[in-house]
Design a protein around this motif. Structure first.
Motif, PDB file in Angstrom:
ATOM      1  N   ASP A 155       0.826  -1.217   0.000  1.00  0.00           N
ATOM      2  CA  ASP A 155       0.000   0.000   0.000  1.00  0.00           C
ATOM      3  C   ASP A 155       0.858   1.264   0.000  1.00  0.00           C
ATOM      4  OD1 ASP A 155      -2.328  -1.305  -0.034  1.00  0.00           O
ATOM      5  OD2 ASP A 155      -2.695  -1.186   2.134  1.00  0.00           O
ATOM      6  N   ASP A 156       2.020   1.190   0.660  1.00  0.00           N
ATOM      7  CA  ASP A 156       2.857   2.392   0.737  1.00  0.00           C
ATOM      8  C   ASP A 156       3.230   2.917  -0.646  1.00  0.00           C
ATOM      9  OD1 ASP A 156       3.086   2.864   3.535  1.00  0.00           O
ATOM     10  OD2 ASP A 156       4.360   1.088   3.698  1.00  0.00           O
ATOM     11  N   PHE A 157       3.320   2.003  -1.620  1.00  0.00           N
ATOM     12  CA  PHE A 157       3.699   2.447  -2.956  1.00  0.00           C
ATOM     13  C   PHE A 157       2.617   3.326  -3.595  1.00  0.00           C
ATOM     14  CE2 PHE A 157       6.557  -0.976  -2.070  1.00  0.00           C
ATOM     15  CZ  PHE A 157       7.736  -0.610  -2.690  1.00  0.00           C
ATOM     16  N   ASP A 158       1.394   3.210  -3.060  1.00  0.00           N
ATOM     17  CA  ASP A 158       0.316   4.085  -3.569  1.00  0.00           C
ATOM     18  C   ASP A 158       0.430   5.489  -2.990  1.00  0.00           C
ATOM     19  OD1 ASP A 158      -0.715   1.931  -4.896  1.00  0.00           O
ATOM     20  OD2 ASP A 158      -2.159   1.418  -3.323  1.00  0.00           O
ATOM     21  N   HIS A 159       1.240   5.655  -1.953  1.00  0.00           N
ATOM     22  CA  HIS A 159       1.260   6.935  -1.241  1.00  0.00           C
ATOM     23  C   HIS A 159       2.599   7.654  -1.288  1.00  0.00           C
ATOM     24  CE1 HIS A 159      -2.683   5.959   0.272  1.00  0.00           C
ATOM     25  NE2 HIS A 159      -2.231   4.775   0.640  1.00  0.00           N
ATOM     26  N   CYS A 160       3.614   7.052  -1.916  1.00  0.00           N
ATOM     27  CA  CYS A 160       4.916   7.731  -1.882  1.00  0.00           C
ATOM     28  C   CYS A 160       4.919   8.912  -2.853  1.00  0.00           C
ATOM     29  CB  CYS A 160       6.047   6.748  -2.197  1.00  0.00           C
ATOM     30  SG  CYS A 160       6.009   6.077  -3.856  1.00  0.00           S
ATOM     31  N   LEU A 170       6.386  -5.127  12.598  1.00  0.00           N
ATOM     32  CA  LEU A 170       7.573  -4.393  12.155  1.00  0.00           C
ATOM     33  C   LEU A 170       7.671  -3.135  13.010  1.00  0.00           C
ATOM     34  CD1 LEU A 170       7.022  -4.771   8.298  1.00  0.00           C
ATOM     35  CD2 LEU A 170       8.824  -5.855   9.630  1.00  0.00           C
ATOM     36  N   PRO A 171       8.401  -3.218  14.130  1.00  0.00           N
ATOM     37  CA  PRO A 171       8.427  -2.093  15.077  1.00  0.00           C
ATOM     38  C   PRO A 171       8.714  -0.721  14.465  1.00  0.00           C
ATOM     39  CG  PRO A 171       9.510  -4.006  16.020  1.00  0.00           C
ATOM     40  CD  PRO A 171       9.173  -4.369  14.605  1.00  0.00           C
ATOM     41  N   PRO A 172       9.654  -0.595  13.485  1.00  0.00           N
ATOM     42  CA  PRO A 172       9.927   0.757  12.976  1.00  0.00           C
ATOM     43  C   PRO A 172       8.690   1.428  12.364  1.00  0.00           C
ATOM     44  CG  PRO A 172      11.634  -0.756  12.247  1.00  0.00           C
ATOM     45  CD  PRO A 172      10.553  -1.598  12.874  1.00  0.00           C
ATOM     46  N   THR A 173       7.739   0.615  11.875  1.00  0.00           N
ATOM     47  CA  THR A 173       6.544   1.226  11.293  1.00  0.00           C
ATOM     48  C   THR A 173       5.699   1.897  12.374  1.00  0.00           C
ATOM     49  OG1 THR A 173       5.222  -0.789  11.475  1.00  0.00           O
ATOM     50  CG2 THR A 173       6.432  -0.479   9.417  1.00  0.00           C
ATOM     51  N   ALA A 208       6.297   5.728   2.986  1.00  0.00           N
ATOM     52  CA  ALA A 208       7.720   5.923   3.275  1.00  0.00           C
ATOM     53  C   ALA A 208       8.333   4.645   3.830  1.00  0.00           C
ATOM     54  CB  ALA A 208       7.890   7.052   4.293  1.00  0.00           C
ATOM     55  N   GLY A 209       9.640   4.518   3.643  1.00  0.00           N
ATOM     56  CA  GLY A 209      10.349   3.404   4.272  1.00  0.00           C
ATOM     57  C   GLY A 209      11.401   2.792   3.381  1.00  0.00           C
ATOM     58  N   ALA A 262       7.012  11.862   1.424  1.00  0.00           N
ATOM     59  CA  ALA A 262       7.103  10.429   1.751  1.00  0.00           C
ATOM     60  C   ALA A 262       7.926   9.741   0.675  1.00  0.00           C
ATOM     61  CB  ALA A 262       5.706   9.820   1.820  1.00  0.00           C
ATOM     62  N   THR A 263       9.040   9.153   1.086  1.00  0.00           N
ATOM     63  CA  THR A 263       9.965   8.539   0.124  1.00  0.00           C
ATOM     64  C   THR A 263      10.200   7.075   0.467  1.00  0.00           C
ATOM     65  OG1 THR A 263      11.082  10.648  -0.210  1.00  0.00           O
ATOM     66  CG2 THR A 263      12.321   8.670  -0.830  1.00  0.00           C
ATOM     67  N   ILE A 264      10.233   6.259  -0.571  1.00  0.00           N
ATOM     68  CA  ILE A 264      10.619   4.851  -0.422  1.00  0.00           C
ATOM     69  C   ILE A 264      11.937   4.659  -1.168  1.00  0.00           C
ATOM     70  CG2 ILE A 264      10.062   2.468  -1.098  1.00  0.00           C
ATOM     71  CD1 ILE A 264       7.101   3.186  -0.867  1.00  0.00           C
ATOM     72  N   VAL A 265      12.871   3.950  -0.541  1.00  0.00           N
ATOM     73  CA  VAL A 265      14.067   3.530  -1.274  1.00  0.00           C
ATOM     74  C   VAL A 265      14.009   2.015  -1.438  1.00  0.00           C
ATOM     75  CG1 VAL A 265      16.583   3.496  -1.414  1.00  0.00           C
ATOM     76  CG2 VAL A 265      15.437   5.433  -0.309  1.00  0.00           C
TER      77      VAL A 265
END
Ligand SMILES: Nc1nc2c(c(=O)[nH]1)N[C@H]1C(S)=C(S)[C@@H](COP(=O)(O)OP(=O)(O)OC[C@H]3O[C@@H](n4cnc5c(=O)[nH]c(N)nc54)[C@H](O)[C@@H]3O)O[C@H]1N2
Ligand SMILES: Nc1nc2c(c(=O)[nH]1)N[C@H]1C(S)=C(S)[C@@H](COP(=O)(O)OP(=O)(O)OC[C@H]3O[C@@H](n4cnc5c(=O)[nH]c(N)nc54)[C@H](O)[C@@H]3O)O[C@H]1N2
Ligand SMILES: [Mo]
Length: 759
Positions: free
Chosen positions: A209-214, A608-611, A397-398, A360-363
């Motif tokens: 889902d995150d890819f829909d929001h980056c 996934l604690p960092p989330t 992001a993430g 919001a960025t994804i690498v």
């Protein structure tokens, strides 16, 4: 200007990736391996809630998705396994092992599926049929005869299900060792080792889902058109909604430039396509840490000048070590960054500006980052970049490591690790009632070193092709032949199986696509994808032979024969895989209600604690980790101006070679090529089509040489050259690996070239 010389088989591919070319290649794969009748249904069942998990890659699926997600290379993986071709005992009777070793990797696997358990017979130099019970007894006797359990190695390749991998590690630990070399050691170990120090866990933090929001996606060192083709649908969507995609890759990869979605009727009908990368930076091989440091330096510089580019609130609340990290960047000179990365300051500043604009960025990243001498450091620089702007714990992001084998992440989660943590050890003792060994075991490189030195005598492989996948075949191949016993649990014949030692046993297993019936009825297994989703996989096809057993059943058989006083009721566990999952749940609380939660289509996500902005590091915060200097300090000789990377073709799955083409890179019918930049060709006085000998330029690497390779011109970063894996593995010394993670530096080998002598 003279007309460029034509090189046989080299023809630039001008179409976008995907599109009609992909449909045609799929039809060909099906035609060559299968009867057409079963195919549409089979492919339709791939990655469906009630179907089986595609053995091709670890990219997740849209939950409950009812649309068929087309994937050319998934189709190749499935049809390769579901082939109608067979390797029965008569095949082995007709072919000595010595004669089979002459065949190519492609020819061996292309013979088809293994059908019977086989044991090597020295007198006839051939594999002969053996009963399952006799095979298990022989393995049990050999394992019990070893003076020290640490003389046995238990390799796992990442296709094994959670259930198989869990039983396997319980067996090996009850036997008495933590020697768990696995394919992850050659792959994403830099992620597994590097990220826990930075963010507390060794996995990615994004969901589909995150890819829909980056707002921005940065893609570093991976080739999704070939290796994670279902990701192309996602990249296509991101591009179409106008979010930038910035790529760092030394090679121009067609799928990262242009892609036609075979499921998009308009693109298909009009032969049109979508641009994928908005900017494409051809970083030098091994130059990623420098490029990342450049981007981060630009951010620190802008912040020092008062621009609001950093998330200071996030940094103060959630992280440690920023001041020292920023000082290191301030002290890193631009000219060093430019030389090491091969990219200009303005380019890196432009990336920093785009990143500073994105909320919001994804690498995403792959082997281009991990398979380096400082792969762990590379991974940590990606985490730093994301931490600078608080790109964790919010939608879109993430960090997204693209895992390799379809269940390599799950295998690690359920205990395949040479360095078990206390929770696992205590859990095993509590649930099964035996005390597992504490001492750390061997990873893949250490296991092979132990075999080379004669310290390890027995190797059991749950899948894979270890000897070919590792670097330096001149060392690894002969070492396999010194083993007292090699056992291979496999679907298809490969070179590692033919490196017979004193005793060698081949145990044929069911594949993902096939029905698995045990005492209580049909069974499902479970797998974990790249985004920590655990879901069921249920094979539907009739098994390739009546004599196949499932991986869990084979492990249980070996365990019973090896451990007469075992505390584990192996038969009870394999009669119903729900019981294996109950045992996993008893040891790993994260798997609570395991059986109930996989009954839901799509399965469940591990925590996934960092989330949630929880950092399970010793300090309780995320850590900025400095990368000392700018480059991996490869101790290379002065005349080595070229750095070699090794890559997969479009027609291959690791050591499995489906065919000889690499369509998107314009290479057809051959794999004996070296990709070179036009200016490097000129500087070396070479023309496309010339034959060269490649020599590794590391201390003590005189024997690492590959002869008679054809150079071809390709759009690749200056100073960087590329060749195919596994052919080029002879150029990589076994000792050339990341000190922190043990990952071989498959993607950064200093080399020199010389024209091949005329013959
Ligand atoms: N069809 C198919 N699917 C697969 C596999 C397969 O072999 N075939 N293998 C599976 C497995 S086990 C894995 S691990 C994944 C692998 O998937 P990827 O990570 O995509 O693997 P590679 O093909 O090794 O290389 C990745 C890319 O890194 C680039 N690269 C090389 N060196 C560097 C560098 O120094 N820096 C940067 N930035 N880029 C670099 C190459 O040009 C290439 O585009 O795919 C999985 N899926
Ligand atoms: N130079 C260079 N070397 C590399 C790499 C690189 O980029 N460059 N990449 C590395 C990476 S990322 C990886 S992951 C390793 C791969 O290393 P491995 O995982 O060891 O190798 P594979 O080629 O994936 O294994 C193929 C074999 O697996 C068996 N198999 C297939 N399906 C099944 C199944 O369902 N069950 C069982 N039991 N067996 C099965 C078949 O017998 C097949 O021959 O190679 C590494 N080596
Ligand atoms: Mo991998």
């Amino acid at each position: 200007m003279t007309k460029p010389r034509e090189v046989p088989g080299i023809k630039p591919y001008t179409s976008p990736a995907g599109g009609w070319g992909a449909l045609g290649a799929t039809a060909k794969a099906v035609r060559e391996q299968m009867e057409l009748s079963e195919t549409p249904l089979l492919l339709y069942r791939t990655n469906k809630p009630a179907g089986f998990d595609c053995p091709g890659c670890a990219w997740p699926d849209k939950e409950h998705s009812s649309t068929f997600q087309f994937c050319e290379n998934g189709a190749k993986a499935v049809t390769w396994e579901a082939t109608k071709k067979r390797v029965p005992p008569s095949f082995f009777a007709a072919n000595t092992v010595t004669s089979l070793r002459e065949r190519s990797d492609h020819d061996l696997e292309n013979e088809g599926r293994l059908t019977h358990p086989m044991a090597y017979d020295t007198a006839s130099d051939s594999y002969q049929p053996i009963s399952w019970d006799a095979a298990f007894a022989r393995i049990g006797t050999a394992l019990r005869a070893l003076p020290d359990p640490n003389q046995a190695e238990f390799y796992t390749s990442g296709r094994a299900s959670n259930e198989a991998a869990f039983l396997y590690q319980i067996f090996a630990r009850e036997y008495g060792t933590n020697n768990f070399p696995d394919c992850s050691n050659m792959c994403h170990e830099a992620t597994s080792v590097g990220l826990p120090h930075a963010i507390g866990i060794g996995k990615g933090t994004v969901s589909l889902d995150d890819f829909d929001h980056c707002d921005l996606l940065i893609s570093i060192g991976h080739n999704p058109g070939t290796n994670h083709p279902r990701m192309m649908g996602t990249l296509h969507e991101i591009s179409r909604r106008g979010a930038p995609i910035i790529v760092f890759n030394p090679l121009r990869e067609r799928a990262l430039e242009r892609f036609a979605d075979p499921q998009n009727a308009v693109e298909m009908a009009r032969f049109s396509s979508t641009q994928i990368a908005s900017s494409y930076y051809q970083v030098k091989v091994g130059g990623d840490a420098a490029a990342l440091k450049g981007i981060m330096k630009a951010l620190v510089t802008a912040d020092d000048a008062g621009e609001p580019v950093l998330d200071h609130l996030f940094i103060a609340k959630h992280t440690n070590g920023f001041a020292a990290f920023a000082d290191d960047l301030r002290a890193t000179p631009w000219h060093a960054i430019e030389i090491a990365s091969g990219l200009g300051r303005d380019a890196l500043e432009a990336v920093a500006a785009a990143y500073a604009k994105s909320k919001a960025t994804i690498v995403t990243y792959g082997m281009g980052i991990t398979q380096h001498l400082r792969g762990t450091g590379n991974v940590q620089q990606i985490a730093n970049l994301l931490l600078m702007r608080g790109n964790f714990g919010k939608p879109g992001a993430g960090i997204c490591p693209l895992r390799g084998h379809s269940n390599v992440q799950g295998d690690r989660t359920v205990g395949i690790t040479e360095k078990p943590n206390e929770a696992l050890l205590v859990g095993i003792e509590r649930h099964f009632g035996f005390r597992p060994p504490r001492a750390h075991g061997h990873d893949a490189v250490a296991a092979m070193q132990a075999i080379i030195e004669g310290r390890s005598k027995i190797l059991i492989c749950l899948g894979g092709n270890l000897a070919v996948a590792l670097p330096d075949p001149a060392q690894c191949l002969p070492a396999m032949r010194k083993l007292d016993l090699a056992v291979h649990i496999a679907t298809k014949l490969n070179r590692s199986h033919l490196l017979v030692g004193r005793d060698s046993i081949l145990l044929p297993c069911l594949g993902r696509t096939e029905r698995d019936i045990q005492e209580t009825g049909p069974q499902s297994v479970t797998v974990e994808d790249s985004m920590s989703m655990v879901h069921a996989s249920t094979g539907k096809l009739t098994p390739a032979s009546d004599h196949l057993r499932s991986e869990p059943a084979i492990i249980a058989g070996i365990a019973e024969a090896s451990l007469p006083d075992s505390k584990v009721d192996w038969r009870y566990l394999i009669a119903d895989y729900d019981r294996i999952r109950d045992a996993i749940e008893a040891i790993y609380p994260d798997f609570h209600d395991y059986n109930a939660r996989i009954a839901v289509p799509g399965g469940f996500r591990l925590s996934l604690p960092p989330t949630e902005l929880v950092w399970t590091t010793p300090s309780g915060k995320a850590e900025f980790i400095c990368f000392d200097g700018i480059e991996e300090d490869v101790p290379m000789s002065a005349d080595a101006h070229l750095r070699l990377t090794t890559i997969r073709s479009h027609d291959q799955y690791n050591t499995t070679i489906y065919g000889q083409d690499d369509r998107y890179r314009g290479v057809f019918g051959r794999r004996d090529v070296l990709f070179m930049n036009r200016e490097d060709l000129a500087a070396q006085n070479l023309l496309p089509g010339d034959l060269v000998d490649i020599q590794t330029a590391l201390p003590g690497s005189a024997g690492n040489r590959l002869e008679r390779v054809t150079v071809i011109e390709y759009d690749i970063a200056r100073g960087s050259v590329a060749a195919y894996f596994p052919e080029a593995n002879c150029l990589i010394p076994l000792s050339h690996h990341d000190a922190d993670s043990g990952t071989p530096s498959y993607k950064s080998i200093p080399v020199t070239l010389s024209p091949s002598p005329k013959i």
